[in-house]
Design an enzyme around this catalytic site. Sequence first.
Site, short mmCIF file in Angstrom:
data_model
loop_
_atom_site.label_atom_id
_atom_site.label_comp_id
_atom_site.label_asym_id
_atom_site.label_seq_id
_atom_site.Cartn_x
_atom_site.Cartn_y
_atom_site.Cartn_z
N LYS A 114 0.84 -1.21 0.00
CA LYS A 114 0.00 0.00 0.00
C LYS A 114 0.88 1.26 0.00
O LYS A 114 0.54 2.26 -0.61
CB LYS A 114 -0.93 0.03 1.22
CG LYS A 114 -1.94 -1.10 1.25
CD LYS A 114 -3.22 -0.77 0.49
CE LYS A 114 -4.12 -1.98 0.47
NZ LYS A 114 -5.19 -1.98 -0.49
N LYS A 195 -3.49 -11.18 -7.02
CA LYS A 195 -4.82 -11.47 -6.47
C LYS A 195 -5.84 -10.46 -6.98
O LYS A 195 -5.50 -9.29 -7.24
CB LYS A 195 -4.78 -11.50 -4.93
CG LYS A 195 -4.66 -10.15 -4.32
CD LYS A 195 -5.06 -10.09 -2.86
CE LYS A 195 -5.05 -8.62 -2.49
NZ LYS A 195 -5.20 -8.15 -1.24
N LYS A 198 -9.53 -4.39 -6.30
CA LYS A 198 -10.00 -3.16 -6.93
C LYS A 198 -8.82 -2.28 -7.35
O LYS A 198 -8.93 -1.46 -8.25
CB LYS A 198 -10.91 -2.39 -5.97
CG LYS A 198 -12.25 -3.05 -5.81
CD LYS A 198 -13.21 -2.17 -5.02
CE LYS A 198 -14.26 -3.04 -4.40
NZ LYS A 198 -14.14 -3.16 -2.93
P1 TYM Z 1 -10.72 -6.45 2.85
O1 TYM Z 1 -11.81 -5.48 3.05
O2 TYM Z 1 -9.58 -6.06 1.97
O3 TYM Z 1 -11.29 -7.82 2.28
C1 TYM Z 1 -12.37 -8.51 2.89
C2 TYM Z 1 -12.09 -10.01 2.86
O4 TYM Z 1 -11.93 -10.47 1.51
C3 TYM Z 1 -10.74 -11.24 1.39
N1 TYM Z 1 -10.20 -11.08 0.02
C4 TYM Z 1 -9.91 -12.09 -0.80
N2 TYM Z 1 -10.02 -13.42 -0.66
C5 TYM Z 1 -9.65 -14.21 -1.71
N3 TYM Z 1 -9.19 -13.71 -2.88
C6 TYM Z 1 -9.07 -12.38 -3.08
N4 TYM Z 1 -8.62 -11.91 -4.25
C7 TYM Z 1 -9.44 -11.50 -2.01
N5 TYM Z 1 -9.44 -10.16 -1.86
C8 TYM Z 1 -9.91 -9.92 -0.61
C9 TYM Z 1 -9.82 -10.65 2.45
O5 TYM Z 1 -8.81 -11.58 2.79
C10 TYM Z 1 -10.78 -10.37 3.58
O6 TYM Z 1 -10.98 -11.52 4.38
N6 TYM Z 1 -7.89 -6.02 6.96
C11 TYM Z 1 -9.12 -6.59 6.44
C12 TYM Z 1 -10.36 -6.10 7.17
C13 TYM Z 1 -10.33 -6.29 8.65
C14 TYM Z 1 -10.44 -7.53 9.33
C15 TYM Z 1 -10.41 -7.19 10.71
C16 TYM Z 1 -10.57 -8.84 8.91
C17 TYM Z 1 -10.22 -5.30 9.56
N7 TYM Z 1 -10.28 -5.83 10.83
C18 TYM Z 1 -10.48 -8.19 11.67
C19 TYM Z 1 -10.63 -9.84 9.90
C20 TYM Z 1 -10.60 -9.49 11.27
C21 TYM Z 1 -9.26 -6.20 4.98
O7 TYM Z 1 -8.69 -5.25 4.56
O8 TYM Z 1 -10.17 -6.94 4.27
#
Ligand code: TYM
Length: 328
Positions: A114, A195, A198
Amino acid sequence: MNEKPTLFSGIKPTGIPHIGNYLGALKQWVDLQGKYNCIYSIVDYHAITIAIDKDELQKNIYTTARILLSIGINPDKSILFLQSTIPEHTELCWIFNCLTPMSELQRMTQFKDKAKQHRQNINAGLFDYPVLMAADILLYNAEFVPVGEDQLQHIELTRIIAKKFNNRYGEMFAMPKPIVGPAKRVMSLNNPTKKMSKDLGESSYISLLDPPEVVEKKVKKAVTDTGPTDANNMSAGVKNLFDLLVYFDNNSAYQRFMQQYQQGTIKYSELKQELANTINKTLDPIRTKASNITDDDIKKILQSGANKARQIAQAKINKIKQTVGTFI
Ligand code: TYM
């Protein structure tokens, strides 16, 4: 709350969630309801680590909630709330900041990625992001965290922080474990060695509200190759299309096209048409449900979720503060 173990997960409100989010995490969120005490959060404080316009963020919060409700998150079975409505998350984050070595945060690959992408805005929040995530999870003493592969390093850090706290102040937190499914890393359509995200542009991903013709167009444009090689050596783009057929539960089409691939008779255009139809079959009911949920419904559900989350969060932070000594 009953005797079932607690499970926590979160999603950033950065737009309409895509099929990578759905297959990697959100589908599990739905399936695990009832087996665990499920707590799900729309993590808006995580979203503002990247510069985002206020109106855009508001719209995204509602859209993300609308999607979660449309795929089957049931507010009678799970707690669904907006992170910023429970200030105990940031309070616990501060306490954890004072225990977390800078060197651990410097190892985080998501921060490095990032920071490269947003050179003009490498802020302290972006660096501290995983500590807030640890606070999200540990505030509810969650034992399980369903996520995609990209979040595993953050959960490992959460365990390190929990251990540090327990060692210094005495047993307070359970050690959370990730739950990852087979679709832990769905690849980008236009850049299949990366992966789905967006960040890689519109043609990388299919959003859960893309209309049928857009789904078809994006799948048709997906990167493939000039023709089959041996099945163990498939190009990343073609493998992703085959994987998606399985993730969307169309095993019979997978078998049929795999046989054609092995015989060298496969037409990628037909594989793509089948995949687009398969994806649309899953998205149809989601699109319909989403169009029937009002902002008012969402507000009520998030407020009621916050009331439930607050009770757990306040009880836990009081215990933590007693333990740390920050009270009079
Ligand atoms: P975020 O918002 O980026 O994504 C939400 C969930 O989607 C999964 N994900 C994917 N899984 C498989 N293939 C992909 N291409 C892909 N892109 C996204 C992510 O692994 C995620 O599970 N940091 C986290 C949000 C968060 C969180 C937490 C998660 C904040 N606090 C506490 C668990 C527990 C995030 O940015 O997810």
